[in-house]
Design a protein around this motif. Structure first.
Motif, mmCIF file in Angstrom:
data_model
loop_
_atom_site.group_PDB
_atom_site.id
_atom_site.type_symbol
_atom_site.label_atom_id
_atom_site.label_comp_id
_atom_site.label_asym_id
_atom_site.label_seq_id
_atom_site.Cartn_x
_atom_site.Cartn_y
_atom_site.Cartn_z
ATOM 1 N N ARG A 8 0.863 -1.198 0.000
ATOM 2 C CA ARG A 8 0.000 0.000 0.000
ATOM 3 C C ARG A 8 0.898 1.246 0.000
ATOM 4 O O ARG A 8 0.618 2.224 -0.695
ATOM 5 N N ALA A 9 1.964 1.205 0.803
ATOM 6 C CA ALA A 9 2.880 2.352 0.866
ATOM 7 C C ALA A 9 3.514 2.592 -0.503
ATOM 8 O O ALA A 9 3.622 3.734 -0.963
ATOM 9 N N GLU A 10 3.917 1.529 -1.174
ATOM 10 C CA GLU A 10 4.528 1.660 -2.502
ATOM 11 C C GLU A 10 3.500 2.151 -3.532
ATOM 12 O O GLU A 10 3.804 2.972 -4.398
ATOM 13 N N ASN A 11 2.283 1.662 -3.397
ATOM 14 C CA ASN A 11 1.178 2.113 -4.247
ATOM 15 C C ASN A 11 1.026 3.640 -4.153
ATOM 16 O O ASN A 11 0.990 4.350 -5.160
ATOM 17 N N ILE A 12 1.000 4.126 -2.940
ATOM 18 C CA ILE A 12 0.802 5.562 -2.716
ATOM 19 C C ILE A 12 2.041 6.349 -3.163
ATOM 20 O O ILE A 12 1.920 7.427 -3.745
ATOM 21 N N SER A 61 -5.540 5.358 0.509
ATOM 22 C CA SER A 61 -4.326 5.913 1.142
ATOM 23 C C SER A 61 -4.484 5.947 2.667
ATOM 24 O O SER A 61 -4.586 7.013 3.261
ATOM 25 N N PRO A 62 -4.482 4.770 3.283
ATOM 26 C CA PRO A 62 -4.866 4.682 4.700
ATOM 27 C C PRO A 62 -3.840 5.220 5.684
ATOM 28 O O PRO A 62 -4.188 5.542 6.816
ATOM 29 N N TYR A 63 -2.582 5.361 5.238
ATOM 30 C CA TYR A 63 -1.557 5.761 6.203
ATOM 31 C C TYR A 63 -1.171 7.226 6.026
ATOM 32 O O TYR A 63 -0.819 7.680 4.934
ATOM 33 N N ARG A 64 -1.244 7.934 7.155
ATOM 34 C CA ARG A 64 -0.956 9.377 7.190
ATOM 35 C C ARG A 64 0.449 9.675 6.658
ATOM 36 O O ARG A 64 0.650 10.609 5.892
ATOM 37 N N ALA A 90 3.964 12.184 2.767
ATOM 38 C CA ALA A 90 5.134 12.094 1.877
ATOM 39 C C ALA A 90 4.764 12.579 0.475
ATOM 40 O O ALA A 90 5.565 13.241 -0.196
ATOM 41 N N CYS A 91 3.559 12.281 0.029
ATOM 42 C CA CYS A 91 3.116 12.754 -1.295
ATOM 43 C C CYS A 91 2.934 14.267 -1.287
ATOM 44 O O CYS A 91 3.260 14.952 -2.256
ATOM 45 N N ARG A 92 2.395 14.781 -0.204
ATOM 46 C CA ARG A 92 2.253 16.242 -0.059
ATOM 47 C C ARG A 92 3.616 16.916 -0.201
ATOM 48 O O ARG A 92 3.753 17.955 -0.835
ATOM 49 N N ALA A 93 4.633 16.293 0.410
ATOM 50 C CA ALA A 93 5.973 16.902 0.424
ATOM 51 C C ALA A 93 6.615 16.915 -0.970
ATOM 52 O O ALA A 93 7.617 17.602 -1.177
ATOM 53 N N LEU A 94 6.053 16.180 -1.913
ATOM 54 C CA LEU A 94 6.645 16.132 -3.258
ATOM 55 C C LEU A 94 6.347 17.389 -4.074
ATOM 56 O O LEU A 94 7.012 17.647 -5.063
ATOM 57 N N VAL A 95 5.304 18.119 -3.693
ATOM 58 C CA VAL A 95 4.927 19.300 -4.478
ATOM 59 C C VAL A 95 5.039 20.563 -3.631
ATOM 60 O O VAL A 95 5.222 20.493 -2.411
ATOM 61 N N LEU A 96 4.919 21.708 -4.293
ATOM 62 C CA LEU A 96 5.066 22.971 -3.578
ATOM 63 C C LEU A 96 3.935 23.176 -2.583
ATOM 64 O O LEU A 96 2.821 22.667 -2.775
ATOM 65 N N ASP A 97 4.223 23.972 -1.559
ATOM 66 C CA ASP A 97 3.218 24.334 -0.572
ATOM 67 C C ASP A 97 2.017 24.951 -1.280
ATOM 68 O O ASP A 97 2.187 25.824 -2.129
#
Ligand SMILES: Nc1ncnc2c1ncn2[C@@H]1O[C@H](COP(=O)(O)OS(=O)(=O)O)[C@@H](OP(=O)(O)O)[C@H]1O
Ligand SMILES: Nc1ncnc2c1ncn2[C@@H]1O[C@H](COP(=O)(O)OP(=O)(O)O)[C@@H](O)[C@H]1O
Length: 268
Positions: free
Chosen positions: A158-162, A185-188, A193-200
């Motif tokens: 699941r982590a790799e999927n996300i 996407s059950p894990y915070r 980590a996906c949020r951190a990939l793009v700009l604020d």
């Protein structure tokens, strides 16, 4: 109620009840995204597109450094790959956004199976399309038919999927596209980590705050029934965890009122 970070773009929605995803059903009106102007704004002109002298850069952990003939030794190791050099194009995100007249961003819809993620994603896609905005939906079920067909529902898969979906979403943002992601996407930690990939400000997390009893009552694919019968192991919400967002941009709260399911609150 979920506290909302105010620097994020705003989304406005109108309430709707009695959703139906049948092919002939009208698309429910759920709203639109007000996209902030990009940093380049009106100053970005296609006439500015020109070959840059520094056509390659090396990158390590997202940090970018210029590489020329003399310092080409600064090639990076990224993940498992060594000796890789980022190749920069003279046409970049600003130009693409100018071309499309929109700002790329990720609208990340998270929630239990049956909470309405795909329905909302499709409605949002339709609403934006009718406003002339280019979107693309990355739906968990669909992505698992192709790119992620090698992954199971074990925690690490699941982590790799996300992670992969987050990386693809990042590419869409760079392309200037509004990428609508609808995955459990059950894990915070994985979502963050996906949020951190793009700009604020380019990541809008939408939580489908629907009680499991409602999701289970809907059970359009019969999966909850199978999970309760022990025929599916590790089903989210039954015998696998779901961690709700702590600080999402949008929280969609649905409740039953007079036997009708209505949207009671959108916190932005
Ligand atoms: N064990 C288990 N747990 C949860 N869901 C399961 C499981 N097995 C199959 N399915 C079906 O897979 C869809 C979820 O895929 P996702 O990629 O979104 O899941 S995850 O983010 O990796 O947790 C999910 O789709 P949605 O109902 O649209 O959420 C289910 O139909
Ligand atoms: N707001 C809503 N009110 C009532 N039913 C809904 C709503 N949103 C979705 N549904 C229904 O719930 C079921 C699950 O929706 P779906 O979008 O497939 O959820 P998910 O993608 O989270 O699994 C579908 O039968 C859909 O028609």
């Amino acid at each position: 109620m979920v506290p909302i970070n105010t620097v994020r773009p705003s989304i406005s929605c109108s309430s709707s009840s009695g959703f139906d995803t049948g092919p002939s059903a009208p698309v429910p009106k759920v709203g639109f995204v007000k996209l902030p102007r990009s940093n380049g704004g009106n100053h970005a002109r296609l006439s500015l597109v020109q070959a840059t002298e520094e056509s390659t850069v090396a990158t390590t952990n997202g940090r970018v450094a210029a590489v020329s003939g003399e310092n080409a030794h600064q090639m990076a190791t990224n993940g498992k790959a060594g000796n890789i050099v980022w190749h920069k194009s003279s046409v970049d995100k600003v130009h693409r956004q100018e071309l499309l007249q929109q700002k790329g961003c990720v609208i990340w819809i998270t929630g239990l199976s049956g909470s309405g993620k795909s329905t909302l994603a499709c409605a949002l896609c339709h609403a934006l399309y009718s406003k002339g905005k280019l979107t693309y939906i990355l739906d968990g079920d669909n992505v698992r038919h192709g790119l992620n067909r090698d992954l199971t529902f074990k925690a690490e898969d699941r982590a790799e999927n996300i992670r992969r979906i987050g990386e693809v979403a990042k590419l869409f943002v760079d392309a200037g596209v509004i990428c609508i992601v609808s995955v459990i996407s059950p894990y915070r930690r994985d979502r963050d980590a996906c949020r951190a990939l793009v700009l604020d400000g380019d990541f809008i997390e939408v939580f489908m705050d629907v009680p499991i009893e409602i999701c289970e009552a809907r059970d359009p694919k019969g999966l909850y029934k199978l999970a309760r019968a022990g025929k599916i192991k590790g089903f989210t919400g039954i015998d696998d965890p779901y961690e709700p967002p702590l600080n999402c941009e949008v929280c969609v709260l649905l409740e039953y009122h007079s036997y009708k399911l209505v949207l009671v609150q959108i916190c932005i």
